[in-house]
Enzyme design. Structure first.
Site: not given
Length: 296
Positions: A138-141, A145, A206, A208, A221, A237
């Site tokens: 996925r994208g993002g930082e 979870h 969030a 993604g 999430a 993130c």
């Protein structure tokens, strides 16, 4: 076409042409753009052209795997997502991908990083992590979870919706905002330039995704009753100076100390999210149990 979009922050800006395009033209192309808050988004145009639009009298079917009260290891759910995506891609060329998918569950404590995530946002050494760490597509930082967080993985063929990632990301945000309002009377919103959902200055959800051949997966999430302490071991993130919140914490501040039942809150959140998801995406959710995941 393969593209990842941020889980946590950054956005895909609309092109000038997209802003003025008609709904029909939007369905005929997927808006691809770089310039995310966290860095560029790379896209490789490798896929076949989308199928032609068709009038849809009835709602599109969506198989729904309800594991929202179960704790499912991250690696197992990710493997299952990829298996479903692979099967669905095989149906695309023959125009036989007739059903979308929704998986709802919780995970044991785990940190996930996107394809281009930087380890500078971790307050620990990856080799000595307090929990499992997974780098995924996925994208993002980095994000966290864990139990008490409702995770929903839609696997959607955008050919039958809108061929526009901006529309899809904003629609997922709308699902959450509407669900929080209808179920808990919580006023949530988005923040310009950031992906996700906020209540005041606290991020509660969030988002993604990854998109390949116009099929999007991963998802959202929502912190329902989540223990927020593990977020302190990371810069969630990659957004510095921002807080993370949960539905339970928000409700407790206005409940005069009344005890809140975690399982009940999770049930309410799940019912509201799935209802709004079905409405916004105009899907007919059909319960299914054939997912072969092993809860803990």
């Amino acid at each position: 076409m393969v593209i990842s979009a941020p889980l946590c922050h950054g956005f895909l800006p609309f092109s000038a042409a997209a802003k003025g395009s008609s709904a029909c033209s939007r369905r005929r192309r997927l808006v691809l753009a770089a310039g995310c808050h966290s860095g560029p988004v790379a896209a490789a145009a490798t896929d076949a052209a989308p199928v032609a639009d068709a009038a849809r009298v009835a709602r599109r079917r969506c198989e729904c795997f309800d594991l929202h009260q179960q704790i499912v290891p991250f690696a197992e759910s990710w493997a299952r997502q990829k298996s479903i995506v692979k099967r669905r891609k095989g149906l695309v060329d023959s125009n036989e991908d007739h059903t979308d998918t929704l998986i709802a569950l919780q995970h044991p404590p785990v940190y996930t990083l996107g394809t281009g995530s930087s380890e500078e946002f971790l307050h620990f050494d990856v080799g000595d992590s307090p929990y499992e760490v997974h780098r995924i597509d996925r994208g993002g930082e980095v994000t966290y979870h864990g139990p008490g967080q409702l995770v929903m993985y839609p696997i959607i063929n955008l050919r039958y919706h809108e061929l526009d990632l901006h529309w899809y990301l904003r629609s997922l945000e709308d699902v959450i905002i509407r669900a929080l309002h209808s179920a808990f009377s919580i006023k949530a919103s988005t923040v310009k330039g950031l992906t996700g959902v906020w209540v005041g200055d606290q991020k509660v959800a969030a988002i993604g995704i990854h998109c390949s051949r116009y099929i999007v997966y991963h998802g959202l999430a929502l912190n329902v009753t989540t223990d927020l302490a593990p977020f302190e071991r990371i810069v969630p993130c990659g957004i510095k100076g921002r807080r993370v919140g949960s539905i339970k914490d928000i409700l407790q501040r206005t409940s005069n100390g009344r005890e809140l039942n975690d399982a009940e809150l999770m049930d309410i959140a799940y019912e509201s999210l799935t209802k709004e998801f079905a409405e916004i995406f105009q899907l007919s959710l059909e319960p299914s149990t054939d997912l072969y995941l092993q809860p803990r």
